[in-house]
Write a protein that holds these residues in place. Sequence first.
Motif, PDB file in Angstrom:
ATOM      1  N   PRO A 235       0.812  -1.222   0.000  1.00 52.66           N
ATOM      2  CA  PRO A 235       0.000   0.000   0.000  1.00 52.66           C
ATOM      3  C   PRO A 235       0.843   1.268   0.000  1.00 52.66           C
ATOM      4  N   GLU A 236       1.639   1.460  -1.025  1.00 53.69           N
ATOM      5  CA  GLU A 236       2.378   2.714  -1.161  1.00 53.69           C
ATOM      6  C   GLU A 236       2.483   3.058  -2.645  1.00 53.69           C
ATOM      7  N   VAL A 237       2.653   4.362  -2.940  1.00 50.72           N
ATOM      8  CA  VAL A 237       2.440   4.838  -4.308  1.00 50.72           C
ATOM      9  C   VAL A 237       3.326   4.186  -5.367  1.00 50.72           C
ATOM     10  N   SER A 238       4.615   3.976  -5.043  1.00 46.62           N
ATOM     11  CA  SER A 238       5.493   3.456  -6.099  1.00 46.62           C
ATOM     12  C   SER A 238       5.118   2.014  -6.436  1.00 46.62           C
ATOM     13  N   SER A 239       4.744   1.251  -5.421  1.00 47.18           N
ATOM     14  CA  SER A 239       4.342  -0.131  -5.685  1.00 47.18           C
ATOM     15  C   SER A 239       3.066  -0.176  -6.509  1.00 47.18           C
ATOM     16  N   VAL A 240       2.129   0.726  -6.197  1.00 51.51           N
ATOM     17  CA  VAL A 240       0.867   0.760  -6.933  1.00 51.51           C
ATOM     18  C   VAL A 240       1.120   1.127  -8.395  1.00 51.51           C
ATOM     19  N   ARG A 241       1.994   2.094  -8.610  1.00 56.61           N
ATOM     20  CA  ARG A 241       2.286   2.487  -9.988  1.00 56.61           C
ATOM     21  C   ARG A 241       2.928   1.347 -10.766  1.00 56.61           C
ATOM     22  N   ASP A 242       3.872   0.639 -10.121  1.00 58.34           N
ATOM     23  CA  ASP A 242       4.542  -0.474 -10.801  1.00 58.34           C
ATOM     24  C   ASP A 242       3.553  -1.597 -11.108  1.00 58.34           C
ATOM     25  N   SER A 243       2.639  -1.830 -10.175  1.00 57.25           N
ATOM     26  CA  SER A 243       1.626  -2.867 -10.414  1.00 57.25           C
ATOM     27  C   SER A 243       0.744  -2.480 -11.591  1.00 57.25           C
ATOM     28  N   ASP A 244       0.442  -1.210 -11.672  1.00 54.27           N
ATOM     29  CA  ASP A 244      -0.365  -0.691 -12.771  1.00 54.27           C
ATOM     30  C   ASP A 244       0.335  -0.951 -14.106  1.00 54.27           C
ATOM     31  N   ARG A 245       1.643  -0.697 -14.111  1.00 56.82           N
ATOM     32  CA  ARG A 245       2.452  -0.949 -15.311  1.00 56.82           C
ATOM     33  C   ARG A 245       2.399  -2.428 -15.672  1.00 56.82           C
ATOM     34  N   MET A 246       2.511  -3.283 -14.640  1.00 59.66           N
ATOM     35  CA  MET A 246       2.464  -4.728 -14.859  1.00 59.66           C
ATOM     36  C   MET A 246       1.130  -5.121 -15.473  1.00 59.66           C
ATOM     37  N   LEU A 247       0.049  -4.540 -14.973  1.00 55.78           N
ATOM     38  CA  LEU A 247      -1.285  -4.870 -15.505  1.00 55.78           C
ATOM     39  C   LEU A 247      -1.379  -4.503 -16.979  1.00 55.78           C
ATOM     40  N   GLY A 248      -0.731  -3.393 -17.336  1.00 56.08           N
ATOM     41  CA  GLY A 248      -0.690  -3.008 -18.750  1.00 56.08           C
ATOM     42  C   GLY A 248       0.022  -4.062 -19.579  1.00 56.08           C
ATOM     43  N   LEU A 249       1.149  -4.558 -19.065  1.00 56.33           N
ATOM     44  CA  LEU A 249       1.901  -5.587 -19.799  1.00 56.33           C
ATOM     45  C   LEU A 249       1.111  -6.884 -19.860  1.00 56.33           C
ATOM     46  N   LEU A 250       0.432  -7.209 -18.751  1.00 57.83           N
ATOM     47  CA  LEU A 250      -0.352  -8.452 -18.719  1.00 57.83           C
ATOM     48  C   LEU A 250      -1.450  -8.439 -19.776  1.00 57.83           C
ATOM     49  N   SER A 251      -1.962  -7.246 -20.080  1.00 58.68           N
ATOM     50  CA  SER A 251      -3.046  -7.183 -21.051  1.00 58.68           C
ATOM     51  C   SER A 251      -2.530  -7.169 -22.487  1.00 58.68           C
ATOM     52  N   SER A 252      -1.200  -7.072 -22.657  1.00 57.00           N
ATOM     53  CA  SER A 252      -0.699  -7.026 -24.035  1.00 57.00           C
ATOM     54  C   SER A 252       0.408  -8.026 -24.321  1.00 57.00           C
ATOM     55  N   LYS A 253       1.231  -8.357 -23.318  1.00 55.84           N
ATOM     56  CA  LYS A 253       2.432  -9.150 -23.594  1.00 55.84           C
ATOM     57  C   LYS A 253       2.317 -10.595 -23.122  1.00 55.84           C
ATOM     58  N   THR A 254       1.121 -11.156 -23.187  1.00 62.51           N
ATOM     59  CA  THR A 254       0.984 -12.561 -22.834  1.00 62.51           C
ATOM     60  C   THR A 254       0.501 -13.324 -24.057  1.00 62.51           C
ATOM     61  N   LYS A 255       0.678 -14.637 -23.996  1.00 68.01           N
ATOM     62  CA  LYS A 255       0.299 -15.482 -25.131  1.00 68.01           C
ATOM     63  C   LYS A 255      -1.188 -15.334 -25.406  1.00 68.01           C
ATOM     64  N   ARG A 256      -1.977 -15.325 -24.324  1.00 66.55           N
ATOM     65  CA  ARG A 256      -3.421 -15.185 -24.478  1.00 66.55           C
ATOM     66  C   ARG A 256      -3.773 -13.890 -25.199  1.00 66.55           C
ATOM     67  N   ALA A 257      -3.130 -12.788 -24.777  1.00 65.84           N
ATOM     68  CA  ALA A 257      -3.428 -11.498 -25.400  1.00 65.84           C
ATOM     69  C   ALA A 257      -2.999 -11.496 -26.864  1.00 65.84           C
ATOM     70  N   GLU A 258      -1.803 -12.058 -27.121  1.00 66.48           N
ATOM     71  CA  GLU A 258      -1.278 -12.032 -28.490  1.00 66.48           C
ATOM     72  C   GLU A 258      -2.104 -12.902 -29.431  1.00 66.48           C
TER      73      GLU A 258
END
Lengths: 234, 274
Positions: free
Chosen positions: B144-167
């Motif tokens: 529960p701190e801002v930098s971790s939340v931002r990094d998780s947000d970035r990860m969610l972006g990658l998860l929606s585009s850089k996975t086999k399922r997404a591709e």
Amino acid sequence: MADSILVTDHQACFRFKTSFAACTIMQLTRYDLDDLSKQTTAAVNRAPNFFIGSPVVLDLEVVKGIGVLDFKQIKQILISNNLVPVGVRGGSQEQLEEAATAGFPVITIGKPKLIDEPPKKTPQAPITKLVTSPIRSGMQVYARATDLIVMAPVSPGAELLADGNIHVYGPLRGRALAGVQGNTQARIFCRTLEAELVAIAGYYLVKEDMHNLPSDGSTMQIYLAGEEVKIAAV
Amino acid sequence: MVKIIVVTSGKGGVGKTTTSASFAVGLASRGYKTAVIDFDIGLRNLDLIMGCERRVVYDFVNVIRGEATLNQALIRDKHTKELFILPASQTRDKDALTLEGVAAVLDELGKTFDYIVCDSPAGIERGAQLAMYFADSAIVVTNPEVSSVRDSDRMLGLLSSKTKRAEEGKGQISEHLLLTRYSPKRVANGDMLSLADVNEILAIPLLGVIPESQAVLRASNSGVPVIVDSESDAGQAYTDAVARYLGEEVPFRFLQEKSHWLKRLFSFKEKEAV
């Protein structure tokens, strides 16, 4: 029946073939028959292997404004120097007619088209770019030559770019840059403005400089007034 | 049908390995045959948390390079049946992983296992992207701190585009938020982002909230995943999270500060008065 026109191979007395033989273009830059004769002889003597027997096309583009030339004389000069005149190109209508009577065929191949018609484009309204899934940190969305509509949250660290307007229906927490190609009339519309940066046509406002935002939850617009980025309720 | 779960965060030190270990134990203890893979090549930690560091012979990279079979490299957990660990290599770096190699290992595991838990390294580079590439679902571990939340947000972006399922256009992978090191007391003081703050940014289903707990450190040092410590609040919170992952409805615990009995008494009196 059309069969009467067809001839079998052994009956044919010719065949068409395409070949790309080198052909010298002789562009006249000044009309002086004496000088032309001397200079042609000099040029052929410098490189006889290259010139002798070479087909020559006379290019009149530069001298098309000086009236009728003595093409019989020019032809004679070329032939006497062992060149083979094969035609003229690029002259005025008058010159081309005169050349034709002197035995110079008019050649159009290899000449730039006089009328360069631009391909007609069917006018088509650019389709607005629509995004429905969240735009996360690090993602970048660009609406080229059109508007951008986002129906989801835009996270901090995300970037929206559009040549036209930007509409955001979720919270706007990232960056939004409208009119990135310089359209000063572009605007940004949003319902929750928590953006890190907004920009119109390169003029920007960072979060720290966004004061007195309307807090009644009304839809906001960001637009350019002169060189100043303004935020106001719609 | 095997299910591949990636435990990821972007930021380091938020509890990915702790979560991977506890989650794998939780799934295996319910009878699912589970493998947990350490993708953090060069900085292997999972074997320590799982307490099997003295039994590592072959590792993930050995299997990928054909120097060992999968069965030789898999370590059977001592405490939980049906649980196997595939440790990372400590001497290589993340370039030793190849997409084909990872695919082959996951395929092989998929023939006999029910769940494969991939413990992602920190960062958004090759190692992390390979860990998530084949996943069916993702557990995004966030503090529960801002930098971790931002990094998780970035990860969610990658998860929606850089996975086999997404591709391959096979739809989104399922995303789950696991909030770790949560301290209701510090939230109340305004020192820490609240659950609502985090949810506002990330906006994905909440799998669990793991309270800040001494038990986690104790568990790590002793090499026994904290979920095994059923007395501890963190252990119980992980048990709840596993249950939720399996589709059970479990009420959220540990979101409120443990209040002193006197204070509780007073708040009761206040309520009476109203």
